[in-house]
Design a protein around this motif. Structure first.
Motif, short mmCIF file in Angstrom:
data_model
loop_
_atom_site.label_atom_id
_atom_site.label_comp_id
_atom_site.label_asym_id
_atom_site.label_seq_id
_atom_site.Cartn_x
_atom_site.Cartn_y
_atom_site.Cartn_z
N VAL A 1 -65.05 21.35 49.16
CA VAL A 1 -64.53 22.29 48.15
C VAL A 1 -65.64 23.30 47.86
O VAL A 1 -66.72 22.92 47.42
N SER A 2 -65.38 24.57 48.11
CA SER A 2 -66.44 25.57 47.95
C SER A 2 -66.77 25.84 46.49
O SER A 2 -67.94 25.95 46.12
N ASP A 3 -65.76 25.95 45.65
CA ASP A 3 -65.98 26.37 44.26
C ASP A 3 -65.27 25.41 43.30
O ASP A 3 -64.18 25.70 42.82
N PRO A 4 -65.89 24.27 42.99
CA PRO A 4 -65.24 23.30 42.10
C PRO A 4 -64.95 23.84 40.71
O PRO A 4 -63.94 23.45 40.11
N LEU A 5 -65.79 24.74 40.24
CA LEU A 5 -65.54 25.33 38.91
C LEU A 5 -64.35 26.28 38.96
O LEU A 5 -63.46 26.22 38.12
N GLY A 6 -64.34 27.16 39.96
CA GLY A 6 -63.24 28.11 40.09
C GLY A 6 -61.92 27.43 40.35
O GLY A 6 -60.86 27.91 39.92
N ALA A 7 -61.96 26.28 41.04
CA ALA A 7 -60.74 25.52 41.32
C ALA A 7 -60.33 24.65 40.14
O ALA A 7 -59.32 23.95 40.20
N GLN A 8 -61.14 24.68 39.07
CA GLN A 8 -60.88 23.94 37.83
C GLN A 8 -60.82 22.43 38.06
O GLN A 8 -60.03 21.72 37.43
N LEU A 9 -61.66 21.96 38.96
CA LEU A 9 -61.76 20.52 39.20
C LEU A 9 -62.68 19.86 38.19
O LEU A 9 -62.47 18.72 37.79
N VAL A 10 -63.74 20.59 37.82
CA VAL A 10 -64.68 20.13 36.79
C VAL A 10 -65.06 21.33 35.93
O VAL A 10 -64.90 22.49 36.34
N ARG A 11 -65.58 21.05 34.75
CA ARG A 11 -66.03 22.12 33.85
C ARG A 11 -67.53 22.34 33.91
O ARG A 11 -68.02 23.38 33.47
N ASP A 12 -68.25 21.36 34.43
CA ASP A 12 -69.70 21.43 34.48
C ASP A 12 -70.16 20.71 35.74
O ASP A 12 -69.80 19.55 35.95
N MET A 13 -70.94 21.39 36.56
CA MET A 13 -71.39 20.78 37.81
C MET A 13 -72.36 19.62 37.55
O MET A 13 -72.37 18.64 38.29
N ASP A 14 -73.20 19.76 36.53
CA ASP A 14 -74.19 18.73 36.24
C ASP A 14 -73.62 17.55 35.47
O ASP A 14 -74.06 16.42 35.65
N ALA B 1 -57.46 28.87 46.76
CA ALA B 1 -58.46 29.22 45.74
C ALA B 1 -59.86 29.30 46.32
O ALA B 1 -60.66 30.18 45.97
N ASN B 2 -60.14 28.40 47.22
CA ASN B 2 -61.43 28.35 47.89
C ASN B 2 -61.76 29.69 48.55
O ASN B 2 -62.84 30.25 48.38
N SER B 3 -60.81 30.24 49.27
CA SER B 3 -61.03 31.48 50.02
C SER B 3 -61.08 32.70 49.11
O SER B 3 -61.78 33.67 49.40
N VAL B 4 -60.33 32.67 48.02
CA VAL B 4 -60.36 33.77 47.05
C VAL B 4 -61.74 33.83 46.39
O VAL B 4 -62.31 34.91 46.21
N SER B 5 -62.28 32.67 46.04
CA SER B 5 -63.62 32.63 45.44
C SER B 5 -64.66 33.16 46.42
O SER B 5 -65.56 33.92 46.03
N LEU B 6 -64.54 32.78 47.67
CA LEU B 6 -65.50 33.24 48.68
C LEU B 6 -65.38 34.74 48.94
O LEU B 6 -66.38 35.40 49.25
N LEU B 7 -64.19 35.29 48.78
CA LEU B 7 -64.02 36.74 48.95
C LEU B 7 -64.85 37.49 47.91
O LEU B 7 -65.50 38.49 48.23
N ALA B 8 -64.83 37.01 46.69
CA ALA B 8 -65.62 37.65 45.63
C ALA B 8 -67.11 37.60 45.96
O ALA B 8 -67.84 38.60 45.78
#
Length: 317
Positions: free
Chosen positions: A112-125, A166-173
């Protein structure tokens, strides 16, 4: 009396629970292609290295959604109902489906490229709850540097992706931001299903100096269609997925997804040994491989620099 004792022993054997070290790990992916398959196999390898072996003390379940988000949601609900010890969704769509399906079963997402953007978690740490995992956020700036090294005259990058992922949209940005720094412009061409990939690639002919494909499951599952366009049009095609280079892409700088799977499996093992997933920080996968395809370069009218070939992790002749 002996007959009664044997009957009692048989009844007891049936009613005894499974051994404490018997576990079930359920894995699902949005589609089957080499990178995601390698991730799955890496998870199983890490489990085996930790002593969890299929057929002995591990039940390893696997389901592919065959590229269908509705099927991914169905699989997620099925796994939630079966209550395995851990669910491992591979890819952003599968992870979103699983995270939506359960709040109680530990979830370890991966690829998963962007866990925050995909709303999987709210905080990486401090992800909290029942979810943690491994991100494969692509080193986009390094990808652009690789393209410029091979194609120093390039001005425009064609981004071939699924606009519904969502992964690819985040990477486009991220790509647009890094391209501006590198003095490049970006043109987009979207395919929302595998049957559209070849047409979306063809739409970039005459508009871009190179095609760049992210770790997009829809596009990579139908990569050969895009490669055919790249060869026919002499339009160099690069990907973020190293497994795609053997399938005809010119070059890729990215992760070894077997290793990504192993790193994911190590997190699963921590949970099986008692750690709370919400207390385990989301990690970014370690390691990058440079893979180049000399035959593909020739077909696309490109001469690969000797220095690049010298530092490549793998050269496909």
């Amino acid at each position: 009396m002996r007959t009664l004792l044997l009957a009692f022993a048989a009844t007891l054997a049936i009613s005894l629970p499974a051994r404490a070290d018997d576990v079930t790990v359920a894995v699902t992916a949005i589609v089957e292609h080499p990178a995601l398959d390698a991730t799955r196999d890496g998870v199983k390898e890490a489990l085996a290295a930790a002593g969890y072996k299929e057929g002995e003390n591990l039940t390893f379940l696997y389901e592919s959604a065959q590229g269908n988000p509705a099927t991914a949601a169905q699989i997620a609900r099925q796994f939630a109902g079966e209550a395995p010890n851990v669910i491992v969704p591979i890819s952003t769509p599968s992870a979103q489906a699983v995270v939506s399906a359960t709040r109680d079963i530990p979830v370890v997402f991966t690829a998963v490229s962007d866990p925050l953007g995909a709303q999987l978690v709210r905080d990486m740490d401090k992800p909290g709850g029942n979810v943690t995992g491994l991100s494969d956020m692509s080193p986009v700036a390094e990808h652009l540097a690789l393209i410029k090294e091979i194609l120093p005259e390039a001005k425009t990058i064609g981004y071939l992706y699924n606009s519904g992922e969502a992964n690819s949209v985040s990477l486009l940005a991220v790509l647009k931001e890094e391209a501006e720094k590198a003095g490049l412009s970006v043109v987009e061409s979207a395919a929302t299903k595998s049957a559209e990939v070849q047409g979306a690639a063809r739409a970039l002919v005459g508009r871009a100096d190179a095609i760049y494909i992210p770790t997009d499951n829809t596009i990579i599952s139908a990569l050969e269609g895009a490669v055919a366009v790249a060869v026919e049009s002499k339009l160099p095609l690069f990907t973020a997925d190293t497994d795609s280079v053997q399938r005809g892409a010119l070059a890729a700088l990215g992760f070894n997804y077997r290793d990504v799977g192993k790193q994911t499996g190590e997190i699963v093992v921590r949970i099986l040994k008692g750690e709370n997933p919400g207390d385990i920080p989301v990690k970014v996968a370690a390691g990058t491989d440079l893979v180049v395809n000399k035959a593909a370069a020739e077909k696309m009218g490109v001469t690969l620099p000797e220095g690049l070939l010298g530092r490549a992790t793998r050269v496909i002749e």
